[in-house]
Design a protein around this motif. Structure first.
Motif, mmCIF file in Angstrom:
data_model
loop_
_atom_site.group_PDB
_atom_site.id
_atom_site.type_symbol
_atom_site.label_atom_id
_atom_site.label_comp_id
_atom_site.label_asym_id
_atom_site.label_seq_id
_atom_site.Cartn_x
_atom_site.Cartn_y
_atom_site.Cartn_z
ATOM 1 N N ILE A 1 0.855 -1.148 0.018
ATOM 2 C CA ILE A 1 0.028 0.042 -0.080
ATOM 3 C C ILE A 1 0.808 1.303 -0.060
ATOM 4 O O ILE A 1 0.460 2.246 -0.776
ATOM 5 N N ALA A 2 1.821 1.198 1.022
ATOM 6 C CA ALA A 2 2.632 2.321 1.048
ATOM 7 C C ALA A 2 3.514 2.494 -0.355
ATOM 8 O O ALA A 2 3.470 3.906 -0.670
ATOM 9 N N ASP A 3 3.895 1.677 -0.931
ATOM 10 C CA ASP A 3 4.608 1.686 -2.087
ATOM 11 C C ASP A 3 3.683 2.162 -3.456
ATOM 12 O O ASP A 3 4.151 3.048 -3.955
ATOM 13 N N SER A 4 2.450 1.919 -3.432
ATOM 14 C CA SER A 4 1.599 2.315 -4.442
ATOM 15 C C SER A 4 1.399 3.490 -4.261
ATOM 16 O O SER A 4 1.270 4.463 -5.099
ATOM 17 N N LEU A 5 1.302 4.215 -2.904
ATOM 18 C CA LEU A 5 0.952 5.543 -2.614
ATOM 19 C C LEU A 5 2.163 6.209 -3.072
ATOM 20 O O LEU A 5 2.069 7.388 -3.572
ATOM 21 N N TRP A 6 3.442 5.817 -2.769
ATOM 22 C CA TRP A 6 4.467 6.597 -3.191
ATOM 23 C C TRP A 6 4.581 6.561 -4.810
ATOM 24 O O TRP A 6 4.992 7.981 -5.343
ATOM 25 N N GLU A 7 4.332 5.793 -5.181
ATOM 26 C CA GLU A 7 4.119 5.768 -6.799
ATOM 27 C C GLU A 7 3.301 6.705 -7.396
ATOM 28 O O GLU A 7 3.511 7.609 -8.137
ATOM 29 N N GLN A 8 2.103 6.664 -6.828
ATOM 30 C CA GLN A 8 1.147 7.804 -7.014
ATOM 31 C C GLN A 8 1.498 9.204 -6.808
ATOM 32 O O GLN A 8 1.204 10.043 -7.659
ATOM 33 N N LYS A 9 2.196 9.283 -5.658
ATOM 34 C CA LYS A 9 2.534 10.756 -5.240
ATOM 35 C C LYS A 9 3.593 11.140 -6.350
ATOM 36 O O LYS A 9 3.564 12.349 -6.697
ATOM 37 N N LYS A 10 4.369 10.159 -6.767
ATOM 38 C CA LYS A 10 5.538 10.752 -7.677
ATOM 39 C C LYS A 10 4.656 10.971 -9.133
ATOM 40 O O LYS A 10 5.366 12.140 -9.608
#
Lengths: 415, 654
Positions: free
Chosen positions: A185-194
């Protein structure tokens, strides 16, 4: 004719056992019983009536008779206790049908009212915008009601929740690693943030697997207004892999994070007992929705043992795990050695005690056969291990569980 | 394959089917966010001015810019207006809720801060007293120092469910930090048995020292404190909801802190859900003897609820209101469910969301009455079908515009008067020691039963009205009775409060002022010292007097009933101790009724109480009109209680 084929009822079995006990009593015992009967006189009278007058022999006979009487009594009691055990058996203990055969048959069953169920699911589509609005206002959605809600939630997510990444957690699986879920979940959010903030720097430090769950959740709880959010769908939040309090606490913290919008389904009527008030109303912040779908729990039930399958292996596996967890690491390793052998030599009937001793000694698990036997006694007492006669006449040890259950058991011991 | 929304799949069904392979995975990504897909959902660009700022502890970022249409013919703009109206309304409600909590909690925060300050002063004095002139801090008189106990402030939350205090300790931390204290906030999950005492110590060091220490040695804190320039500030450790902590770990933690009290100015603050005494059950005697405990009480949940009723429900703005059935449901959530204001606020938010989702004209709640209305075509069609507006005949668009503005204005005016009246009832109830929440609940019950709208000749304190409430307590008649029996002091206070609260009802303000003036002029004749006592703490003498007056009053009441007259009084006719009772041809003279002059003086005060009660009764009849009876109520008042009944906690059976 038909009657003879009907399985004996516990009462019948009890009567049978009593009859066996009676027949197993030696003839002289029966005689003594007759003698001891009110009309038959006493032992002394029999002694007096002896034709040869050898009182000592008679005494010995009486002792033998008494011993055999006691033996037969305990044998009868044993038979009775077995009957009691039989009466406590369940429907699942009956060897009715093979699991594969049953699953194949089940897969061929056609479910009724397909049209009505489709109409019902389509009717829910009118509520999608309302649910989306509730999510955007900071509430979590909790779907309850009879029937699998897997397709409903995924349809809702696919058609409406397109303003964020959607991550699905299958809570119906028997074991779930929460750390890897939170990391995903955290990694997906990071990619989305990016992608949204157009730079990796603005997205912050990328979450790592080495980070703790608290650190990962802190990443998801970003105060920045511009930060995007992810949707989390948890199928069966009351599933066997998510039921423990720690996991529920992690889920609650996830649901309370600023960058997370949380949707879950539940099927057990007592699910709310998993949460305290504070968790339910301030962290999950549930909006309850009664959404019965009447869709069969095909996928959800795939990992549950079928009630009509005879072995009840899952139940045994659970109890085996409990027993193994309470044993010493050495005993666990001995069990692992036997399990590994059984998994790699599935065609064999089992492993002889001698061979097992050799293997364990090589691995420095036991120093003497006595130690091994003490471990084996423990295993046998808890029905973790049984023995049967091998082709060469030797006793072979084996674990009375299916291979996949043994594999899962070994994984869980490590966990 | 991307669809028109920019999705990775061509259709929902296909997408769902494609995920069948993921059924055995613990976690998988159903679809990823793409900019194209997000732009498909946004109807209009997000206006930063309207977006609600996200705050800690509450996810408030409403990213949607429009609500889905209520009907097929609804213009797109209306969805955007409704969304904006919702954001505006809820932001206002939420700001008021926060204000209520802040006002109530800040008092306790200040008390805690003062306590810490006093403790420090006391310790400094003790230090001075114990230290010989040549010795310096901190290595002298170790025995005296170590014999000191750790000061603990026990903050009693007064509810077993601490949902209302999720932000309280965070705010306390902020408050104390402003005073330059070193503060660490520890949570119950820091005190788990599996992690031992290391976890809370680590968290404490991380928050105060600002590092993630490898070891959890208190020496780190001590050496940091000595090196700290602001070394006179105390170190405050707050433990939220201490009753949820593992008692062994907590006891160990407390012992460690108490061992360091000689070296560091440590003060412990513990949140206790039930009572301060619970600490003695939580910790063993060997630990509690190291503590010096001081109790602080947070307001009770009823006090928070009272604040929210006054600050949110009885606030004239915004125009969004909830019907009395919905209000009763909200109160039942509080009363029967868990006695937390959180459940009340959650249900209120759900009601607000549901209203703006389902009512096409709900955007009128925040509309400006000065500017001309847009999209009048749609408005004309929608307004004319509302049952509450069907009596009006509109000939043109201009009429609709005018009629809607008039209805809105009427609604606003009625809401102001309703709020003022209820506020006056609660203020009167408060001064005669009645529970405001219960009084408010009874007002709703009476409004629901249309009791305030009954025949104006019937009195609110009659037994018939009590029966109409299904045998429940009759607080309104009791309130009127107490008001009649109140002392001069109480009547004076109530009237002053009414004058303050009746900003929107000038006639009430005038009449209250008139009674107050009369009371002031008469009180100069009476030795008021006998009467300075309110209804709650009346002296024995006052009670005896009141009993005497009651018996006279009863006799008088009987004579009125036998004459078939009503007890309603007209304040304007009250001059020089005379009162006119409707149905009587000539004015009644107090002397004629009550006899001796001394008794007349005493009864003069009583009369003002009666006048106040009568005034309140009149106002209740006049202004407690249910919102459901006003024009445009469908658009402004949420009434559909059945649509939210199961949302806060699910259906009882499923």
């Amino acid at each position: 004719m038909g009657r003879s084929k009907v399985a004996a009822t516990p009462v019948q079995q009890q009567g049978k056992a009593l009859k066996q006990a009676e027949t197993s009593v030696p003839r002289n015992k029966r005689k003594s019983d007759q003698l001891a009967s009110p009309g038959g006189g006493s032992h002394e009278e029999v002694e007096e009536a002896s034709p040869d007058g050898s009182a000592g022999n008679h005494k010995a006979d009486v002792e033998v008779e008494e011993t055999s009487f006691a033996q037969s009594y305990f044998r009868a009691r044993e038979a009775l206790s077995e009957t009691a055990k039989n009466s406590a058996k369940k429907l699942s203990d009956l060897d009715i049908v093979d699991e594969n055969e049953l699953r194949t048959s089940l897969s061929r069953v056609t479910f009724k009212h397909e049209k009505e169920r489709t109409t019902l699911l389509n009717n829910y589509k009118a509520l999608y915008s309302k649910w989306h609005f509730q999510l955007s206002c900071g509430f979590g959605l909790l779907m309850y009601g009879f029937g699998s809600k897997r397709s409903l939630l995924e349809s809702f997510a696919s058609s409406t929740l397109i303003d964020g990444t959607v991550i699905v957690v299958n809570g119906y699986l028997p074991a779930i690693n929460m750390k890897s879920v939170v990391f995903t979940i955290a990694d997906s959010l990071w990619e989305q943030k990016k992608s949204v903030l157009k730079s990796a720097k603005a997205a912050g430090e990328r979450p790592l697997v080495t980070h703790s769950i608290d650190e990962l959740i802190a990443f998801l709880d970003d105060d920045n207004d511009e930060s995007p959010f992810v949707y989390i769908i948890v199928h069966n939040i009351d599933g066997p892999g998510l039921r423990d309090p720690d996991t529920q606490q992690v889920l609650a913290n996830l649901a309370a994070a600023n960058n997370v919008r949380f949707i879950a389904s539940m099927d057990h009527v007592n699910t709310p007992l998993l949460w305290d008030k504070r968790m339910a109303s301030t962290k999950f912040n549930w909006c309850w929705h009664n959404t019965p779908t009447y869709v069969p729990y095909t996928v959800e039930a795939m990992h549950l043992p079928l009630i009509l399958v005879s072995s009840g292996s899952a139940k045994n596996a659970r109890s085996a795990l409990l027993v193994l967890q309470s044993l010493t690491p050495n005993a666990q390793s001995v069990f692992r050695t036997l399990a590994d052998y059984q998994l790699s030599h599935s065609e064999e009937l089992g492993l002889s005690v001698h061979k097992l001793y050799t293997l364990c000694r090589e691995r420095f698990l036991v120093s003497s056969e006595l130690t091994l036997r003490s471990h084996l006694t423990e295993f046998k007492d808890h029905e973790l291990v049984r023995s049967r006669r091998g082709p060469d006449g030797q006793d072979c040890l084996f674990i009375p569980l299916p291979s996949d259950t043994i594999t899962r058991l070994l994984e869980q011991i490590v966990g | 394959m991307l669809d028109d929304r920019g999705m990775d799949v061509s259709s929902d069904e296909e997408h769902t089917l494609s995920n069948n392979g993921d059924a055995s995975q613990a976690c998988f990504i159903l679809h990823k966010f793409t900019k194209k897909s997000s732009s498909a959902v946004e109807v209009s660009p997000r206006e930063p001015a309207l977006s609600v700022k996200r705050k800690r502890g509450g996810k408030q970022d409403i990213s949607l810019s429009s609500l889905s249409p209520c009907s097929a013919d609804e213009p797109e703009d209306c969805g955007v207006w409704r969304m904006e109206a919702f954001k505006c309304t809820w932001a206002d409600i939420e700001a008021n809720i926060k204000e209520v909590f802040e006002v109530l909690n800040t008092r306790i925060f200040k008390e805690v801060q003062k306590f810490i300050h006093d403790i420090l002063f006391y310790d400094a004095q003790l230090e001075l007293y114990l230290s010989p002139k040549n010795n310096s801090y901190p290595h002298v008189h170790g025995n005296e120092r170590s014999s000191r106990r750790l000061h603990v402030a026990l903050l009693c939350l007064r509810n077993i469910d601490s949902s209302d205090h999720t932000m309280t300790f965070f705010k306390l931390k902020t408050h104390l930090k402003k005073a330059n204290y070193h503060v660490a906030n520890l949570l119950p999950h820091n005190f788990l048995s599996k992690n031992g005492v290391g976890a809370p110590l680590r968290s404490m060091l991380k928050q105060i020292v600002g590092i993630n220490p490898e070891t959890t040695d208190m020496d780190i804190l001590a050496s940091w404190y000595r090196a700290e320039s602001d070394a006179k500030s105390p170190i405050v450790i707050i433990i939220e909801d201490a009753e949820l902590c593992n008692s062994k770990v907590l006891a160990e933690f407390v012992i460690i802190l108490s061992e360091w009290i000689a070296e560091l100015p440590l003060i412990l603050v513990m949140g206790m859900a039930t009572s301060g005494e619970a600490i003695r059950k939580l910790l063993p005697g060997s630990t509690t003897r190291h503590l010096h405990m001081h109790n602080f009480m947070f307001p009770s949940p009823d006090e928070y609820l009272e604040g929210i009723i006054k600050g949110v429900i009885l606030r004239p703005f915004p125009l969004f209101t909830v019907g009395h059935d919905v209000l009763r449901f909200l109160l039942s959530q509080y009363d029967k469910y868990d006695s937390t204001v959180t459940s009340f606020i959650r249900a209120l938010k759900m009601a607000c969301m549901e209203h703006f989702m389902s009512q096409p004209l709900s955007f009128l709640c925040t509309i400006s009455l000065d500017s001309p209305l847009e999209n009048v075509d749609y408005l004309w069609r929608s307004v004319s079908v509302l049952p509450s507006m069907q009596s009006k005949q509109y000939q043109s668009d201009r009429d609709v515009d005018k009629g809607t503005v008039m209805a809105l204005s009427q609604y606003k005016e009625q809401k102001e008067k309703w709020s003022s009246t209820v506020n006056c009832i609660l203020a009167a109830g408060n001064l005669v020691c009645m529970d405001p929440v219960k009084v408010f609940a009874e007002i709703l019950e009476r409004q629901a039963g249309g009791i305030f709208l009954n025949d104006a000749n019937s009195s609110l304190n009659s037994d018939i009205l009590c029966n109409e409430l299904n045998g429940k307590t009759c607080l309104i008649p009791a309130l009127l009775k107490r008001l009649r029996d109140s002392s001069e002091f109480t009547v004076n206070k109530i009237l002053m409060k009414w004058i303050e609260l009746t900003e929107y009802i000038p006639e009430w303000k005038t009449e209250a002022q008139q009674i107050l003036n009369n009371l002031a002029s008469e009180s100069s004749l009476i030795n008021t010292t006998e009467f300075i006592s309110d209804g709650c703490t009346g002296s024995t003498r006052t009670r005896q007097l009141a009993t005497g007056i009651n018996s006279i009053e009863d006799e008088r009441q009987e004579s009125i009933v036998s004459n078939g007259g009503s007890s309603e009084m007209n304040v304007s006719n009250l001059k020089d101790g005379q009162m006119r009772i409707h149905g009587d041809a000539e004015p009644l003279n107090a002397t004629r009724l009550y006899g001796t002059p001394s008794m007349q003086k005493k009864i003069g005060v009583r009369m003002h109480g009666r006048l106040s009660a009568s005034l309140l009764e009149q106002m209740m009849r006049k202004y407690l009109i249910p919102f459901e009876k006003l024009p445009l109520n469908e658009a402004l008042c949420f009434q559909n209680v059945s649509s939210i009944k199961e949302v806060p906690s699910g259906a009882a059976e499923w």
